[in-house]
Enzyme design. Structure first.
Site, PDB file in Angstrom:
ATOM      1  N   ARG A   1      -9.415   8.322  -1.107  1.00 48.79           N
ATOM      2  CA  ARG A   1     -10.400   8.731  -0.101  1.00 48.79           C
ATOM      3  C   ARG A   1     -11.209   9.911  -0.608  1.00 48.79           C
ATOM      4  O   ARG A   1     -10.735  10.706  -1.423  1.00 48.79           O
ATOM      5  CB  ARG A   1      -9.695   9.121   1.205  1.00 48.79           C
ATOM      6  CG  ARG A   1      -8.982   7.973   1.883  1.00 48.79           C
ATOM      7  CD  ARG A   1      -8.402   8.414   3.209  1.00 48.79           C
ATOM      8  NE  ARG A   1      -9.423   8.516   4.228  1.00 48.79           N
ATOM      9  CZ  ARG A   1      -9.593   7.629   5.217  1.00 48.79           C
ATOM     10  NH1 ARG A   1      -8.777   6.610   5.348  1.00 48.79           N
ATOM     11  NH2 ARG A   1     -10.556   7.777   6.096  1.00 48.79           N
TER      12      ARG A   1
ATOM     13  N   HIS B   1      -5.694   3.723  -1.676  1.00 52.70           N
ATOM     14  CA  HIS B   1      -7.038   4.046  -1.182  1.00 52.70           C
ATOM     15  C   HIS B   1      -7.339   5.483  -1.602  1.00 52.70           C
ATOM     16  O   HIS B   1      -6.735   6.416  -1.075  1.00 52.70           O
ATOM     17  CB  HIS B   1      -7.055   3.899   0.342  1.00 52.70           C
ATOM     18  CG  HIS B   1      -8.385   4.189   0.977  1.00 52.70           C
ATOM     19  ND1 HIS B   1      -8.593   4.049   2.322  1.00 52.70           N
ATOM     20  CD2 HIS B   1      -9.578   4.609   0.461  1.00 52.70           C
ATOM     21  CE1 HIS B   1      -9.853   4.377   2.614  1.00 52.70           C
ATOM     22  NE2 HIS B   1     -10.467   4.736   1.498  1.00 52.70           N
TER      23      HIS B   1
ATOM     24  N   ASN C   1       0.859  -1.184   0.000  1.00 52.85           N
ATOM     25  CA  ASN C   1       0.000   0.000   0.000  1.00 52.85           C
ATOM     26  C   ASN C   1       0.904   1.245   0.000  1.00 52.85           C
ATOM     27  O   ASN C   1       1.702   1.425   0.923  1.00 52.85           O
ATOM     28  CB  ASN C   1      -0.884  -0.040   1.253  1.00 52.85           C
ATOM     29  CG  ASN C   1      -1.805   1.150   1.354  1.00 52.85           C
ATOM     30  OD1 ASN C   1      -1.402   2.273   1.078  1.00 52.85           O
ATOM     31  ND2 ASN C   1      -3.029   0.929   1.771  1.00 52.85           N
TER      32      ASN C   1
ATOM     33  N   THR D   1      -8.145   3.739   8.341  1.00 54.48           N
ATOM     34  CA  THR D   1      -9.327   2.866   8.396  1.00 54.48           C
ATOM     35  C   THR D   1      -9.332   2.143   9.750  1.00 54.48           C
ATOM     36  O   THR D   1      -8.357   1.501  10.121  1.00 54.48           O
ATOM     37  CB  THR D   1      -9.261   1.842   7.238  1.00 54.48           C
ATOM     38  OG1 THR D   1      -8.958   2.552   6.046  1.00 54.48           O
ATOM     39  CG2 THR D   1     -10.574   1.118   7.082  1.00 54.48           C
TER      40      THR D   1
ATOM     41  N   HIS E   1      -3.741  -4.757   7.760  1.00 56.46           N
ATOM     42  CA  HIS E   1      -3.871  -3.599   8.654  1.00 56.46           C
ATOM     43  C   HIS E   1      -3.043  -3.812   9.904  1.00 56.46           C
ATOM     44  O   HIS E   1      -3.230  -4.780  10.622  1.00 56.46           O
ATOM     45  CB  HIS E   1      -5.323  -3.284   9.040  1.00 56.46           C
ATOM     46  CG  HIS E   1      -5.519  -1.801   9.182  1.00 56.46           C
ATOM     47  ND1 HIS E   1      -5.134  -1.106  10.290  1.00 56.46           N
ATOM     48  CD2 HIS E   1      -5.984  -0.881   8.307  1.00 56.46           C
ATOM     49  CE1 HIS E   1      -5.383   0.183  10.100  1.00 56.46           C
ATOM     50  NE2 HIS E   1      -5.888   0.351   8.908  1.00 56.46           N
TER      51      HIS E   1
ATOM     52  N   ARG F   1       3.396  18.602   2.200  1.00 50.07           N
ATOM     53  CA  ARG F   1       4.026  19.792   1.626  1.00 50.07           C
ATOM     54  C   ARG F   1       3.328  20.267   0.356  1.00 50.07           C
ATOM     55  O   ARG F   1       3.779  21.215  -0.266  1.00 50.07           O
ATOM     56  CB  ARG F   1       5.490  19.474   1.269  1.00 50.07           C
ATOM     57  CG  ARG F   1       6.440  19.574   2.426  1.00 50.07           C
ATOM     58  CD  ARG F   1       6.694  21.029   2.753  1.00 50.07           C
ATOM     59  NE  ARG F   1       7.589  21.168   3.864  1.00 50.07           N
ATOM     60  CZ  ARG F   1       8.882  21.449   3.759  1.00 50.07           C
ATOM     61  NH1 ARG F   1       9.444  21.581   2.586  1.00 50.07           N
ATOM     62  NH2 ARG F   1       9.609  21.580   4.832  1.00 50.07           N
TER      63      ARG F   1
ATOM     64  N   ARG G   1      -6.909  12.902   1.002  1.00 48.13           N
ATOM     65  CA  ARG G   1      -5.834  13.321   1.924  1.00 48.13           C
ATOM     66  C   ARG G   1      -4.468  12.779   1.510  1.00 48.13           C
ATOM     67  O   ARG G   1      -3.449  13.303   1.923  1.00 48.13           O
ATOM     68  CB  ARG G   1      -6.151  12.908   3.358  1.00 48.13           C
ATOM     69  CG  ARG G   1      -6.132  11.424   3.589  1.00 48.13           C
ATOM     70  CD  ARG G   1      -6.267  11.088   5.046  1.00 48.13           C
ATOM     71  NE  ARG G   1      -7.594  11.380   5.556  1.00 48.13           N
ATOM     72  CZ  ARG G   1      -8.089  10.823   6.668  1.00 48.13           C
ATOM     73  NH1 ARG G   1      -7.353   9.969   7.360  1.00 48.13           N
ATOM     74  NH2 ARG G   1      -9.296  11.107   7.082  1.00 48.13           N
TER      75      ARG G   1
ATOM     76  N   HIS H   1       0.916   5.918   2.026  1.00 54.11           N
ATOM     77  CA  HIS H   1       1.721   6.675   3.001  1.00 54.11           C
ATOM     78  C   HIS H   1       2.808   7.502   2.329  1.00 54.11           C
ATOM     79  O   HIS H   1       3.279   8.486   2.893  1.00 54.11           O
ATOM     80  CB  HIS H   1       2.290   5.711   4.046  1.00 54.11           C
ATOM     81  CG  HIS H   1       1.231   4.798   4.597  1.00 54.11           C
ATOM     82  ND1 HIS H   1       0.360   5.191   5.571  1.00 54.11           N
ATOM     83  CD2 HIS H   1       0.866   3.545   4.254  1.00 54.11           C
ATOM     84  CE1 HIS H   1      -0.485   4.210   5.823  1.00 54.11           C
ATOM     85  NE2 HIS H   1      -0.203   3.201   5.028  1.00 54.11           N
TER      86      HIS H   1
ATOM     87  N   GLU I   1      -8.692   0.591  -3.141  1.00 50.72           N
ATOM     88  CA  GLU I   1      -9.575   0.570  -1.971  1.00 50.72           C
ATOM     89  C   GLU I   1     -10.491   1.779  -2.066  1.00 50.72           C
ATOM     90  O   GLU I   1     -10.030   2.880  -2.394  1.00 50.72           O
ATOM     91  CB  GLU I   1      -8.764   0.707  -0.683  1.00 50.72           C
ATOM     92  CG  GLU I   1      -7.980  -0.509  -0.314  1.00 50.72           C
ATOM     93  CD  GLU I   1      -7.213  -0.277   0.987  1.00 50.72           C
ATOM     94  OE1 GLU I   1      -7.440   0.740   1.671  1.00 50.72           O
ATOM     95  OE2 GLU I   1      -6.373  -1.115   1.293  1.00 50.72           O
TER      96      GLU I   1
ATOM     97  N   GLU J   1     -10.995  -9.398   2.750  1.00 48.87           N
ATOM     98  CA  GLU J   1      -9.730  -9.020   3.385  1.00 48.87           C
ATOM     99  C   GLU J   1     -10.015  -8.940   4.874  1.00 48.87           C
ATOM    100  O   GLU J   1     -10.817  -8.109   5.321  1.00 48.87           O
ATOM    101  CB  GLU J   1      -9.214  -7.677   2.858  1.00 48.87           C
ATOM    102  CG  GLU J   1      -7.925  -7.282   3.589  1.00 48.87           C
ATOM    103  CD  GLU J   1      -7.350  -5.941   3.145  1.00 48.87           C
ATOM    104  OE1 GLU J   1      -7.788  -5.388   2.115  1.00 48.87           O
ATOM    105  OE2 GLU J   1      -6.460  -5.449   3.865  1.00 48.87           O
TER     106      GLU J   1
HETATM  107  N1  PXP Z   1      -5.915  -2.998   4.195  1.00 49.78           N
HETATM  108  C1  PXP Z   1      -6.784  -1.967   4.251  1.00 49.78           C
HETATM  109  C2  PXP Z   1      -8.195  -2.211   3.853  1.00 49.78           C
HETATM  110  C3  PXP Z   1      -6.367  -0.693   4.654  1.00 49.78           C
HETATM  111  O1  PXP Z   1      -7.249   0.325   4.698  1.00 49.78           O
HETATM  112  C4  PXP Z   1      -5.005  -0.504   4.985  1.00 49.78           C
HETATM  113  C5  PXP Z   1      -4.523   0.857   5.387  1.00 49.78           C
HETATM  114  O2  PXP Z   1      -4.651   1.774   4.377  1.00 49.78           O
HETATM  115  C6  PXP Z   1      -4.144  -1.600   4.893  1.00 49.78           C
HETATM  116  C7  PXP Z   1      -4.616  -2.840   4.526  1.00 49.78           C
HETATM  117  C8  PXP Z   1      -2.687  -1.474   5.240  1.00 49.78           C
HETATM  118  O3  PXP Z   1      -2.570  -1.180   6.603  1.00 49.78           O
HETATM  119  P1  PXP Z   1      -1.172  -0.665   7.170  1.00 49.78           P
HETATM  120  O4  PXP Z   1      -0.885   0.641   6.520  1.00 49.78           O
HETATM  121  O5  PXP Z   1      -1.424  -0.566   8.637  1.00 49.78           O
HETATM  122  O6  PXP Z   1      -0.155  -1.711   6.803  1.00 49.78           O
END
Ligand code: PXP
Length: 237
Positions: free
Chosen positions: A45, A43, A7, A101, A191, A18, A49, A10, A70, A151
């Site tokens: 959103r 994801h 994912n 989430t 997650h 910034r 963000r 981040h 997502e 998931e």
């Molecule tokens: N799965 C889902 C559905 C999520 O929303 C997230 C976070 O965006 C993740 C997995 C990954 O989680 P983490 O960033 O804590 O590894």
């Protein structure tokens, strides 16, 4: 052994802090694939963000493994998914005020709407997963609304503060995997997974894919910091 999907939200979070053009989640996705990732997750959103629409469109053109979008089950997101056509969609709950989430989608609470969304997305040929808590009733509901995959939310396991809660959450996840398999649902999990706890989840068996973001991006800053500083010192001349 489960396959790893990365994912890259981040990375975009740092860029958006910034409002600049670095770091680029598209480049992070490319490096993840080169390192062997099975897929890339973003994801989009409602509040944009982190991931922006442009990122999603570019990733659709550049990701060579599998792009998992997502999204909340809203009209706006359905229209975007049908236009972009990611390789798969994962329905997730979304609250504006949450930091990330916080739990699985409550399918039972909104089953009519979710069934409609699943039908529309699948009718357009997209593979569909739903992010749910390790709860047997939610798993049955995911099957009823026609999901291809679930998931399983591992956040409560990851946040367990003592041995008892840890074992309890791990047992719930195992039961959830078993129930999903019995119903013919494919299973992924994610997650809060990190370099310490991932082995206990992958050791459960029955999980095809793990979806991990925060810990990988956090660690990449640490393991890449030394080179980044040395490179800048060299340029400072
Ligand atoms: N799965 C889902 C559905 C999520 O929303 C997230 C976070 O965006 C993740 C997995 C990954 O989680 P983490 O960033 O804590 O590894």
């Amino acid at each position: 052994m489960p396959r790893l999907n990365v994912n890259v939200d981040h990375v975009a979070t740092i860029r958006e802090a910034r409002k600049s053009n670095e770091p680029d989640p598209v480049l992070a996705a490319y490096i993840s694939e080169m390192a062997g990732a099975n897929g890339i997750i973003v994801h989009l959103r409602e509040d944009r963000r982190h991931i922006q629409d442009r990122d999603l469109h570019i990733l659709r053109q550049t990701v060579r493994t599998k792009l998992n979008m997502e999204m909340a089950p809203t009209r706006e997101m359905i229209d975007i998914a049908l236009e972009v056509k990611p390789d798969m969609v994962t329905l997730v709950p979304e609250k504006r005020e949450e930091i990330t989430t916080e739990g699985g989608l409550n399918i039972i609470e909104a089953s009519k709407n979710i069934a409609r969304v699943v039908k529309e997305i699948k009718k357009n040929g997209l593979f569909l997963s739903i992010f749910i808590d390790p709860d047997l009733e939610q798993i049955k509901a995911a099957n009823r609304v026609g999901a291809d995959m679930v998931e399983i939310h591992t956040g409560l396991y990851a946040n367990a503060k003592n041995e008892y809660d840890n074992t309890n959450e791990l047992n719930k996840i195992q039961k959830a995997i078993d129930a999903s398999e019995r119903l013919g649902l494919r299973v992924s999990a994610g997650h809060g997974l990190n370099y310490t706890n991932v082995k206990y989840i992958s050791g459960l068996g029955g999980i095809e894919e793990l979806n991990i973001g925060h810990s990988i991006i956090a660690n990449s800053l640490i393991v890449g910091m030394e080179k980044a500083v040395r490179d800048m010192i060299a340029l400072c001349g």
